[in-house]
Design an enzyme around this catalytic site. Structure first.
Site, mmCIF file in Angstrom:
data_model
loop_
_atom_site.group_PDB
_atom_site.id
_atom_site.type_symbol
_atom_site.label_atom_id
_atom_site.label_comp_id
_atom_site.label_asym_id
_atom_site.label_seq_id
_atom_site.Cartn_x
_atom_site.Cartn_y
_atom_site.Cartn_z
ATOM 1 N N ASP A 1 0.815 -1.215 0.000
ATOM 2 C CA ASP A 1 0.000 0.000 0.000
ATOM 3 C C ASP A 1 0.851 1.268 0.000
ATOM 4 O OD1 ASP A 1 0.737 -0.767 2.676
ATOM 5 O OD2 ASP A 1 -0.742 0.642 3.469
ATOM 6 N N GLU B 1 0.011 -1.126 5.616
ATOM 7 C CA GLU B 1 1.116 -0.691 6.484
ATOM 8 C C GLU B 1 0.969 0.781 6.859
ATOM 9 O OE1 GLU B 1 4.877 0.944 7.828
ATOM 10 O OE2 GLU B 1 3.821 1.524 5.995
HETATM 11 ZN ZN LIG Z 1 6.723 2.188 3.921
#
Ligand SMILES: [Zn+2]
Length: 354
Positions: A71, A125
Site C-alpha cells: 500500500d 502498512e
Molecule cells: Zn513504507
C-alpha cells in the site's frame, strides 16, 4: 492487470506504482502479484486478504524472510509515474514499490537460493497498526513468517539500518484542588505541579546504548500537556504525555520500569508501547547479508515493522531503495540506480551471482 517480471526493476517499479494501491485498495495489486508469481514452480504461493506470501521450499538449513508492503499513502496528483533520466517520479516510488519490484524480480528469477526465502507482500502498512497485514499474518499464521532473519525493504537509501528502537507513550497525571482563581489560595494548582515533571525531563540524560554492534540513541520527551478548564478556575488536573524511545536491548517491561523510575512519586500510566527489534548483526545469516550488500550498518531510530519479526524471534534489518525523507511527499521520487543496486546486491547474497 498483469505484471511482467522480466522487465528491468525500474520499469517494473513504474508499472507497480501505476496500479493504485492506497491503503484499503490493495486488491488489484495483490491480485497482480499473486498471478505473476503463481506460474513459478519453485514458489509456493499463498494469499490472506491482500497479503501474498511466496516461499521456496528447498529444505535448506536457513530461511530468510524478505518483506514489503503493497500500500501507499493517498495519491497527490503524482500518478501515473513519470521518468526523467535516472529519476522516477510518483507516489510509491520511494515508499516502497522499488523494494516490491526488487522482491518480485528476485522471487521470479532466483530459483535455487543459498537459503530458503519467504517473500511477504502485505497490505495496510500506512494506516492504524491493528490493520497491518504483517501483524495479521503473525497472529493467524506465524508459521508462514518462520525464519532465521528478515529484511524489510522499506526505503533506506540502500543502506542497512538494523533493528529499531522501541516506543512507549505514558502519561504523568498531576492532581490539585479546584477553586475560583480570585480565591486561588483555597485551591491547589495542578498545572504548577507539572513543573516538577518538566524539570525531571529537562535534567534527563538520554542514554546511548550499543546493541549487537549498533548504537541506539534513546529519548524521553514530553509530547503533550493538558490541563485547565476555564480562565477563572484553578485547575485540579494536568496530564503530561511523554514518549520514551528505548533501545532494543530493553523489553517493554524494562522500559516501563525506567519511566516509572524517572517519575517516581508521580502518578504514571502507560498508554501504549511497541517493542524494539535487535539488529542481530552477529547472526551468520545477518553477517553474510551485511557483507554482501556492503556499507556500514547504522541503527534505525524510528519504529518499523521489523519489530514484528523481532517479536517472532527473527533478527531483522531495513534495507531498500529510495531516500526515506522523500517518503509520503508529493514530489516522491527515486534514483533508479538505487533500485538496480539493491536488486544486484540482494541477488548476489541470495544466489551468489553478481
Ligand atoms: Zn513504507
Amino acid at each position: 492487470m498483469t505484471l511482467d517480471l522480466s522487465l528491468p526493476a525500474p520499469e517494473l517499479t513504474a508499472a507497480i506504482c501505476d496500479i493504485n494501491s492506497v491503503s484499503g485498495n490493495e486488491r488489484d495489486l495483490a491480485d497482480a502479484v499473486e498471478s505473476a508469481l503463481a506460474g513459478f514452480g519453485h514458489l509456493s504461493v499463498s494469499r490472506s486478504g491482500d497479503t501474498v506470501v511466496a516461499r521456496t521450499e528447498l529444505g535448506l538449513s536457513e530461511r530468510v524472510v524478505i518483506a514489503g508492503h503493497l500500500d501507499t499513502v493517498p495519491v497527490a496528483g503524482n500518478l501515473p509515474t513519470r521518468r526523467e533520466g535516472a529519476v522516477l517520479w510518483g507516489r510509491g516510488t520511494v515508499d516502497m514499490k522499488g523494494g516490491v519490484a526488487v522482491m518480485l524480480r528476485l522471487a521470479a528469477s532466483v530459483g535455487t537460493p543459498r537459503r530458503d526465502v519467504t517473500y511477504v507482500f502485505y497490505d495496510h502498512e500506512e494506516v492504524e497498526a491493528d490493520r497491518n497485514g504483517l501483524g495479521r499474518i503473525s497472529r493467524e499464521s506465524p508459521d508462514l513468517l518462520a525464519g532465521d532473519f528478515a529484511v524489510l525493504m522499506e526505503p533506506t537509501a540502500a543502506a542497512v539500518e538494523g533493528g529499531c528502537n522501541g516506543t512507549m507513550k505514558a502519561t504523568v497525571t498531576l492532581r490539585g484542588t479546584a477553586s475560583h482563581s480570585a480565591r486561588w489560595w483555597m485551591g491547589s494548582n495542578a498545572i504548577h505541579a507539572a513543573g516538577d515533571v518538566l524539570d525531571r525531563l529537562r535534567r534527563y540524560e538520554p542514554q546511548v546504548i550499543e546493541v549487537d554492534g549498533l548504537t541506539y540513541r534513546e529519548g524521553l520527551n514530553a509530547v503533550d500537556i493538558a490541563g485547565g478548564i476555564a480562565g477563572n478556575v484553578i485547575p485540579d488536573h494536568c496530564v503530561v504525555s511523554v514518549n520514551y524511545r528505548f533501545a532494543p536491548s530493553r523489553s517493554e517491561a524494562d522500559a516501563e520500569a525506567h519511566v516509572r523510575d524517572v517519575f517516581a512519586g508521580f502518578e504514571v500510566a502507560v498508554a501504549d508501547s511497541a517493542p524494539g527489534a535487535r539488529p542481530g548483526l552477529t547472526h551468520p545469516a545477518v553477517a553474510s547479508f551485511v557483507a554482501a550488500v556492503g556499507g556500514t550498518p547504522r541503527a534505525k531510530y524510528g519504529w518499523t515493522d521489523v519489530a514484528r519479526f523481532s517479536a517472532l524471534g527473527l533478527p531483522a534489518v531495513n534495507y531498500g531503495p529510495g531516500d526515506p525523507s522523500l517518503a509520503h511527499h508529493d514530489d516522491e521520487r527515486v534514483d533508479v540506480g538505487e533500485i538496480e543496486q539493491c536488486e544486484a546486491r540482494l541477488r548476489a547474497w541470495l544466489a551468489g551471482e553478481q
